[in-house]
Enzyme design. Structure first.
Site, PDB file in Angstrom:
ATOM      1  N   LYS A  28       0.854  -1.205   0.000  1.00 20.87           N
ATOM      2  CA  LYS A  28       0.000   0.000   0.000  1.00 20.87           C
ATOM      3  C   LYS A  28       0.887   1.252   0.000  1.00 20.87           C
ATOM      4  CE  LYS A  28      -1.578   1.761   3.984  1.00 20.87           C
ATOM      5  NZ  LYS A  28      -1.330   3.198   4.164  1.00 20.87           N
ATOM      6  N   ASN A  29       1.932   1.248   0.834  1.00 25.25           N
ATOM      7  CA  ASN A  29       2.714   2.479   1.005  1.00 25.25           C
ATOM      8  C   ASN A  29       3.700   2.710  -0.124  1.00 25.25           C
ATOM      9  OD1 ASN A  29       1.229   2.897   3.233  1.00 25.25           O
ATOM     10  ND2 ASN A  29       2.821   2.321   4.701  1.00 25.25           N
ATOM     11  N   ARG A  98      -5.548  10.545   4.111  1.00 25.09           N
ATOM     12  CA  ARG A  98      -4.571  11.494   4.591  1.00 25.09           C
ATOM     13  C   ARG A  98      -3.345  11.536   3.713  1.00 25.09           C
ATOM     14  NH1 ARG A  98      -0.363  11.478   6.149  1.00 25.09           N
ATOM     15  NH2 ARG A  98       0.567  13.438   6.789  1.00 25.09           N
ATOM     16  N   CYS A 122      -5.095  12.282  11.872  1.00 28.23           N
ATOM     17  CA  CYS A 122      -5.769  10.989  11.718  1.00 28.23           C
ATOM     18  C   CYS A 122      -5.712  10.301  13.074  1.00 28.23           C
ATOM     19  CB  CYS A 122      -5.060  10.153  10.643  1.00 28.23           C
ATOM     20  SG  CYS A 122      -3.548   9.419  11.236  1.00 28.23           S
ATOM     21  N   ARG A 127      -0.284  14.485  12.523  1.00 29.76           N
ATOM     22  CA  ARG A 127       0.247  14.221  11.165  1.00 29.76           C
ATOM     23  C   ARG A 127       0.593  15.536  10.445  1.00 29.76           C
ATOM     24  NH1 ARG A 127      -1.010   8.891   9.687  1.00 29.76           N
ATOM     25  NH2 ARG A 127       0.749   8.983   8.250  1.00 29.76           N
ATOM     26  N   PRO A 128       1.425  16.398  11.007  1.00 33.71           N
ATOM     27  CA  PRO A 128       1.756  17.669  10.361  1.00 33.71           C
ATOM     28  C   PRO A 128       2.474  17.449   9.024  1.00 33.71           C
ATOM     29  CG  PRO A 128       3.211  17.247  12.225  1.00 33.71           C
ATOM     30  CD  PRO A 128       2.160  16.181  12.268  1.00 33.71           C
ATOM     31  N   ILE A 129       2.486  18.490   8.193  1.00 30.04           N
ATOM     32  CA  ILE A 129       3.211  18.398   6.906  1.00 30.04           C
ATOM     33  C   ILE A 129       4.225  19.543   6.786  1.00 30.04           C
ATOM     34  CG2 ILE A 129       1.386  17.155   5.680  1.00 30.04           C
ATOM     35  CD1 ILE A 129       0.569  19.924   4.473  1.00 30.04           C
ATOM     36  N   ASP A 130       4.683  20.076   7.916  1.00 32.14           N
ATOM     37  CA  ASP A 130       5.616  21.211   7.889  1.00 32.14           C
ATOM     38  C   ASP A 130       6.911  20.894   7.136  1.00 32.14           C
ATOM     39  OD1 ASP A 130       5.901  19.403  10.026  1.00 32.14           O
ATOM     40  OD2 ASP A 130       7.010  20.830  11.244  1.00 32.14           O
ATOM     41  N   ASP A 313       4.688   0.502  11.816  1.00 35.53           N
ATOM     42  CA  ASP A 313       3.452  -0.098  11.302  1.00 35.53           C
ATOM     43  C   ASP A 313       3.280  -1.531  11.780  1.00 35.53           C
ATOM     44  OD1 ASP A 313       3.600   1.569   8.069  1.00 35.53           O
ATOM     45  OD2 ASP A 313       3.097   2.254  10.075  1.00 35.53           O
ATOM     46  N   ILE A 335       7.788   6.840  16.676  1.00 31.06           N
ATOM     47  CA  ILE A 335       7.461   7.545  15.434  1.00 31.06           C
ATOM     48  C   ILE A 335       6.200   8.381  15.559  1.00 31.06           C
ATOM     49  CG2 ILE A 335       7.033   7.298  12.954  1.00 31.06           C
ATOM     50  CD1 ILE A 335       9.847   6.418  13.827  1.00 31.06           C
ATOM     51  N   ARG A 405      -8.445  -0.451   4.202  1.00 31.42           N
ATOM     52  CA  ARG A 405      -7.549   0.537   3.583  1.00 31.42           C
ATOM     53  C   ARG A 405      -6.229  -0.113   3.167  1.00 31.42           C
ATOM     54  NH1 ARG A 405      -5.664   4.429   7.357  1.00 31.42           N
ATOM     55  NH2 ARG A 405      -4.363   4.881   5.555  1.00 31.42           N
TER      56      ARG A 405
END
Ligand code: EPZ
Length: 424
Positions: A28-29, A98, A122, A127-130, A313, A335, A405
């Site tokens: 998936k990833n 996400r 989530c 889950r920042p995206i900075d 995971d 993490i 998912r």
């Protein structure tokens, strides 16, 4: 359809030893950034070993909104990125998943501008995206926040840059790669993520004509090229799904042959199963045999790290297994800030787990007892399936849309090796 899917449950009757063979699905990833990469390509890209997942379906919807033509024939997905005629995707489609943020780098690489919905958090936390946005700014992108959207423009086009990530973020590394492969000039990513999915993305991009090196190490070098052309590629096996089925074999004291997997990507995981007392044989790189007939015991400590450390995971899955292993197991989650939501649901099955911030202490119990539980997130839901296979009686797992998912028909795979599991 959504309501029906959200009301579905997995019903597991525990106590069956698993025995047989499972072919592991594509990752998936990996498939998500690969699908984003097709946006950059002229012509058509063909991706083999694409798993049938709701996250993959969400990615197809994004590609459709962009005007890229997607077709699926079993596990083969064909995308014509050249047909892209739009760089706007409705908020609702972006918010479905996400990790849709990984399309931003590809769209910027293709068009140089984009108005994109800011992803929310989530189940795993904020889950920042900075790191993503700071890197894009270094590449000449102006990002303006506007009522839940990011207006991204690059007046002088996307420029190569020397980027040092504060943390080896998988998504940020992928986003920078996707923006950099057709940028003006060269890009260096320092403190890059080293996960196998990064290597898979680099291999695909190189087949499409990208000039990229260093993937799998902490420094990735990319020289921008004018154009990329769609290529044919096979998605790598899903290492977390492999670990999931290994936990299912171990918790039922059974034995499984897992095929279409990739042992190199499992180097942080296999030693844990051996420490537990499982017999693990790997051969011809894509086959793993696990036998859990000998007495098993706690692996003592499991600490999650970025690759090549133990993957976050797989934490929930190993936690489910350790709930019935003699001894105490200490988990340290480094993490994500809240990745123990499954502990409470495992507790409803009789597990003894004490969580304090990033540490969870599991006291092995003799047996679990079936109960009604709810998936809290993707891997937490899969952990409940693992536990249900060993619990006495019936375990009813709700909110299984989380599981769908990332797992292709988990009940069919497990039923095929003897589990008493059905979807209702
Ligand atoms: C990817 O998420 C995976 N998702 C996750 O898998 C996986 O758990 C994670 O990598 C770590 O391996 C996909 O590939 C689709 P990160 P990603 O950026 O890219 C912080 C699953 O179960 N961070 O490496 O979002 C972040 O909050 C999913 O399959 C920032 O602070 O992970 C986290 O604490 C779950 N700012 C840490 O870094 C940023 O800009 C690692 O996140 C980006 C990240």
């Amino acid at each position: 359809m959504n309501e029906h899917r959200n009301s579905q449950r997995l019903i597991v009757a525990g106590g069956r030893k698993l025995q047989g063979e499972i072919a592991v699905q594509g990752a998936k990833n990996s498939v998500l950034p690969l699908l984003a990469a097709t946006v950059l390509c002229k012509g058509t890209a063909v991706l083999h070993n694409c798993p049938k997942l709701t996250d993959a379906d969400a990615a197809f919807r994004i590609l459709d909104c962009l005007g890229c033509k997607c077709e699926r024939e079993k596990s083969v997905v064909t995308v014509n990125g050249e047909a892209m005629c739009n760089n706007q995707v409705p908020d609702g489609v972006i918010q479905e998943m996400r990790s849709s943020i990984v399309f931003l780098g590809a769209i910027l690489g293709r068009c140089g501008n984009c108005r994109w919905s800011t992803p929310g958090g989530c189940e795993l936390g904020a889950r920042p995206i900075d790191y993503h946005l700071e890197a894009f700014r270094q590449m000449g992108v102006e990002v303006e926040n506007d009522a839940g959207f990011m207006n991204c423009t690059a007046p002088k086009g996307i420029q190569g840059a020397r980027i040092s990530l504060p943390f080896p973020s998988v998504g940020a590394t992928e986003n920078i790669m996707l923006a950099a492969v057709t940028a003006n000039g060269s890009t260096e990513i320092h403190n890059a993520a080293r996960e196998p999915e990064i290597v898979d993305l680099a291999n695909f991009l190189r087949k499409c004509g990208a000039k990229i090196s260093g993937e799998g190490s902490s420094t990735i070098a990319i020289e921008g090229v004018k154009e990329l052309y769609g290529a044919e590629h096979t998605v790598i096996p899903d290492r977390i799904v492999t670990a999931t089925y290994m936990c299912c074999a171990a918790i039922t004291r059974g034995e499984l042959l897992l095929t279409k997997t990739k042992q190199d990507d499992l180097s942080p995981i296999l030693p844990v199963f051996e420490r537990i007392g499982c017999s693990v044989y790997t051969y011809s790189d894509d086959k793993i045999y696990i036998n859990a007939r000998k007495p098993l015991s706690s692996p003592k400590k499991i600490v999650t790290h970025v690759h090549p450390g133990f993957p976050t995971d797989a934490q929930a899955l190993l936690m489910a297994l350790t709930t019935v292993l003699p001894g105490t197991t200490i988990f340290e989650e480094n993490i994500f800030e809240c990745r123990y939501k499954h502990a409470g649901e495992l507790g409803r099955l009789g597990a003894k787990i004490n969580v304090k911030e990033r540490v969870a202490v599991v006291e092995g119990v003799k047996r679990l007892s079936g109960a009604a539980v709810k998936s809290t997130d993707l891997r937490g839901g899969a952990a409940l399936v693992v536990a249900g296979l060993a619990a006495e009686g019936v375990t009813k797992i709700g909110n299984i849309h989380h599981i769908d998912r990332g797992y292709e028909s988990i009940e069919d795979a497990l039923h095929s090796v003897g589990a008493n599991i059905k979807r209702s």
